[in-house]
Design a protein around this motif. Structure first.
Motif, PDB file in Angstrom:
ATOM      1  N   GLY A 156      52.769  89.251  47.469  1.00 45.63           N
ATOM      2  CA  GLY A 156      53.273  87.766  46.709  1.00 45.63           C
ATOM      3  C   GLY A 156      53.513  88.008  45.320  1.00 45.63           C
ATOM      4  N   THR A 157      52.870  88.847  44.574  1.00 44.27           N
ATOM      5  CA  THR A 157      53.208  89.095  42.996  1.00 44.27           C
ATOM      6  C   THR A 157      54.690  89.853  42.870  1.00 44.27           C
ATOM      7  OG1 THR A 157      50.931  89.615  42.450  1.00 44.27           O
ATOM      8  CG2 THR A 157      52.719  90.509  41.045  1.00 44.27           C
TER       9      THR A 157
ATOM     10  N   ALA B 296      43.444  80.268  51.851  1.00 39.85           N
ATOM     11  CA  ALA B 296      43.635  81.469  52.427  1.00 39.85           C
ATOM     12  C   ALA B 296      42.542  82.411  52.165  1.00 39.85           C
ATOM     13  CB  ALA B 296      45.093  81.823  52.240  1.00 39.85           C
ATOM     14  N   THR B 297      42.571  82.316  50.803  1.00 47.73           N
ATOM     15  CA  THR B 297      41.675  83.611  50.331  1.00 47.73           C
ATOM     16  C   THR B 297      40.210  83.504  50.466  1.00 47.73           C
ATOM     17  OG1 THR B 297      42.930  83.714  48.258  1.00 47.73           O
ATOM     18  CG2 THR B 297      40.919  84.712  48.057  1.00 47.73           C
TER      19      THR B 297
ATOM     20  N   ALA C  43      48.425  89.229  48.506  1.00 49.39           N
ATOM     21  CA  ALA C  43      48.319  89.118  47.093  1.00 49.39           C
ATOM     22  C   ALA C  43      49.328  90.100  46.281  1.00 49.39           C
ATOM     23  CB  ALA C  43      46.861  89.299  46.413  1.00 49.39           C
TER      24      ALA C  43
ATOM     25  N   THR D   3      52.164  88.047  56.671  1.00 47.13           N
ATOM     26  CA  THR D   3      52.142  87.213  55.961  1.00 47.13           C
ATOM     27  C   THR D   3      53.599  87.116  55.081  1.00 47.13           C
ATOM     28  OG1 THR D   3      49.829  87.402  55.383  1.00 47.13           O
ATOM     29  CG2 THR D   3      51.248  86.086  53.655  1.00 47.13           C
ATOM     30  N   TRP D   4      54.138  88.324  54.865  1.00 46.07           N
ATOM     31  CA  TRP D   4      55.447  88.161  54.039  1.00 46.07           C
ATOM     32  C   TRP D   4      56.643  89.034  54.533  1.00 46.07           C
ATOM     33  CZ3 TRP D   4      55.411  85.523  50.061  1.00 46.07           C
ATOM     34  CH2 TRP D   4      54.497  85.008  49.244  1.00 46.07           C
TER      35      TRP D   4
ATOM     36  N   THR E  80      46.361  78.752  48.491  1.00 44.17           N
ATOM     37  CA  THR E  80      45.896  80.036  48.145  1.00 44.17           C
ATOM     38  C   THR E  80      44.373  80.318  48.227  1.00 44.17           C
ATOM     39  OG1 THR E  80      47.921  80.431  46.696  1.00 44.17           O
ATOM     40  CG2 THR E  80      46.147  81.740  46.432  1.00 44.17           C
ATOM     41  N   TYR E  81      43.888  79.022  47.705  1.00 39.92           N
ATOM     42  CA  TYR E  81      42.164  78.859  47.615  1.00 39.92           C
ATOM     43  C   TYR E  81      42.035  79.047  49.419  1.00 39.92           C
ATOM     44  CZ  TYR E  81      38.082  76.119  48.455  1.00 39.92           C
ATOM     45  OH  TYR E  81      37.013  75.595  49.032  1.00 39.92           O
TER      46      TYR E  81
ATOM     47  N   ALA F 284      50.279  74.349  46.465  1.00 39.07           N
ATOM     48  CA  ALA F 284      50.481  75.842  46.698  1.00 39.07           C
ATOM     49  C   ALA F 284      48.975  76.672  46.195  1.00 39.07           C
ATOM     50  CB  ALA F 284      51.629  76.395  45.697  1.00 39.07           C
ATOM     51  N   ILE F 285      48.464  75.917  45.145  1.00 41.56           N
ATOM     52  CA  ILE F 285      46.884  76.441  44.644  1.00 41.56           C
ATOM     53  C   ILE F 285      46.012  76.257  45.640  1.00 41.56           C
ATOM     54  CG2 ILE F 285      45.134  76.037  42.695  1.00 41.56           C
ATOM     55  CD1 ILE F 285      47.581  75.457  41.009  1.00 41.56           C
TER      56      ILE F 285
END
Length: 433
Positions: free
Chosen positions: A385-386, A55-56, A382, A260-261, A52-53, A48-49
């Motif tokens: 996602g939060t 995608a960002t 972001a 995305t969401w 995220t890296y 997951a990390i």
């Protein structure tokens, strides 16, 4: 305003710039289609990390490209930069296939993003140079339909080939390389590059006006063609640029946040996962329809009126989606109409930028708007996602999106209908509502 004589126009540039936006649309969704497989298989060390890296850093590359490479189209010419950008991002899209780990995967995505980020402003600046006077809205929105067609086509391709994720990047890269020679041989230049214009001007200095090489309508003299971001800080542009920047930030926050969401937001509301995926497709189909309608209305009634209306209606329909709907037909209709307004609102911002700024600053201004907007593209997923992690994505995700649309309206209200001329500076050619 067009910078090419009518006699030199053909349909090649229209379709080629549209195809360039199809490739940009590929980038919008390609990571989202392969990340689930990469995380599930832990290939290249993905978790997951790492996702995220990747995608960002991809979006960071796109933002940097829009801000710092796109303005080169005002100096080197639209055609040259567009060809270079497509070749560049195609090379590094294919390079992703050979990435040995997550870190290198991300670096290749960053490098590809530099070309992708500059591609969109260069293509839109080209089309606004090329389009007949009074059709900037339709030309911009029509070109940007390619963006969402590319997103939909990529999603369908993923259904066919994933979990073999490497094929996605091979197809995207090869498609770009196939487009490069067509761009090179079929695109006429619309804005003479400054470095080429200067010697020509010097040689023509002693000649009569009849013997000089005709300059494209709307093109700036060579000494004024060295556009930079500093020009946006000089009267009459600072407040115009600020309002456009805020609207572009909010617009891309909505585009990327929803793409995305949306399935997860709908799942949080109690809808099935499959229903969420269908709604994502419906949302992007609505986007294509909205782009066509918005461009026609903007040219007929004025871009400012339509972009304010579009962002305002986006806020209304995003808020409506926070209400649980039992009817599947009504739900799909609501999402479709939301797509009609949300995505074309952002594109209308680009169309208005093309009208507010003169030809010599068009690439720089579009790059600024797109670059700032890309940071909204990072912020949207972001923030949402939060909310998902906090368990309050529904209905608060839709409230956040609606608030972003309202902020865009507030920012654009402050932008004037026309940019007044300042002594010693060139006035922008703008729409008057």
């Amino acid at each position: 305003m067009s910078t090419l004589p009518v006699a030199r126009r053909s349909q090649w540039p229209v379709w080629l710039c549209w195809l360039a936006m199809v490739l940009d649309g590929f980038d919008l969704v390609v990571l989202g289609t392969v990340i689930p497989t990469l995380i599930k298989t832990h290939e290249l060390g993905f978790d997951a990390i790492g996702a995220t890296y990747a995608a960002t850093i991809s979006l960071v590359g796109v933002g940097i490209g829009a801000l710092f490479i796109a303005p080169l189209s005002d100096r080197l010419g639209r055609r040259r930069l567009l060809v270079a950008c497509v070749a560049w991002f195609s090379l590094f899209t294919i390079a992703v296939v050979f990435a040995p780990n997550v870190a290198v995967f991300g670096i290749f995505r960053l490098l590809a993003g530099l070309g992708l980020g500059a591609c969109l402003p260069a293509a839109l600046a080209y089309m606004n140079d090329y389009a007949p006077a009074g059709t900037a809205g339709k030309s911009t929105t029509r070109t940007m339909t390619g963006y969402h067609v590319g997103a939909v086509a990529t999603a369908f391709l993923a259904i066919l080939v994933v979990p073999d994720w490497r094929i996605m990047f091979v197809v995207g890269g090869l498609a770009g390389f196939a487009l490069v020679p067509l761009l090179w041989f079929r695109l006429p230049e619309t804005l003479p590059p400054a470095r080429a214009a200067a010697p020509a001007a010097a040689q023509a200095g002693g000649a009569s006006s009849q013997s000089r090489e005709p300059q494209a309508v709307g093109a700036a003299p060579a000494e004024a063609a060295q556009a930079s971001f500093r020009d946006l800080t000089r009267k009459p542009y600072p407040f115009v640029a600020l309002g456009i920047a805020v609207a572009s930030f909010m617009g891309l926050l909505l585009v990327y946040g929803l793409n995305t969401w949306l399935p997860q937001l709908m799942a949080s509301a109690g809808y099935t996962v499959s229903a969420g995926l269908v709604l994502l497709l419906v949302l992007n189909v609505g986007a294509v329809v909205g782009l066509v309608v918005a461009g026609i209305l903007a040219d007929k009634h004025g871009t400012k009126k339509i972009v304010l209306l579009w962002f305002g209606l986006s806020a209304v329909f995003l808020a409506v989606l926070s209400i649980k709907v039992q009817s599947e037909l009504l739900l799909n209709a609501a999402v479709f109409v939301t797509g009609v307004f949300v995505f074309s609102s952002q594109v209308l911002v680009y169309a208005w930028v093309s009208q507010l700024f003169p030809a010599r600053l068009r690439g720089t201004a579009l790059g600024f708007a797109a670059g700032v907007g890309r940071f909204g593209a990072i912020m949207g997923p972001a923030v949402t996602g939060t909310l998902v992690a906090a368990g309050i994505a529904y209905p608060w995700g839709f409230y956040v999106f609606a608030a972003a649309a309202v902020l865009a309206v507030v920012a654009l209200v402050a932008v004037p209908h026309a940019v007044a001329a300042v002594p010693g500076q060139e006035a922008a050619v703008v729409e008057r509502s």
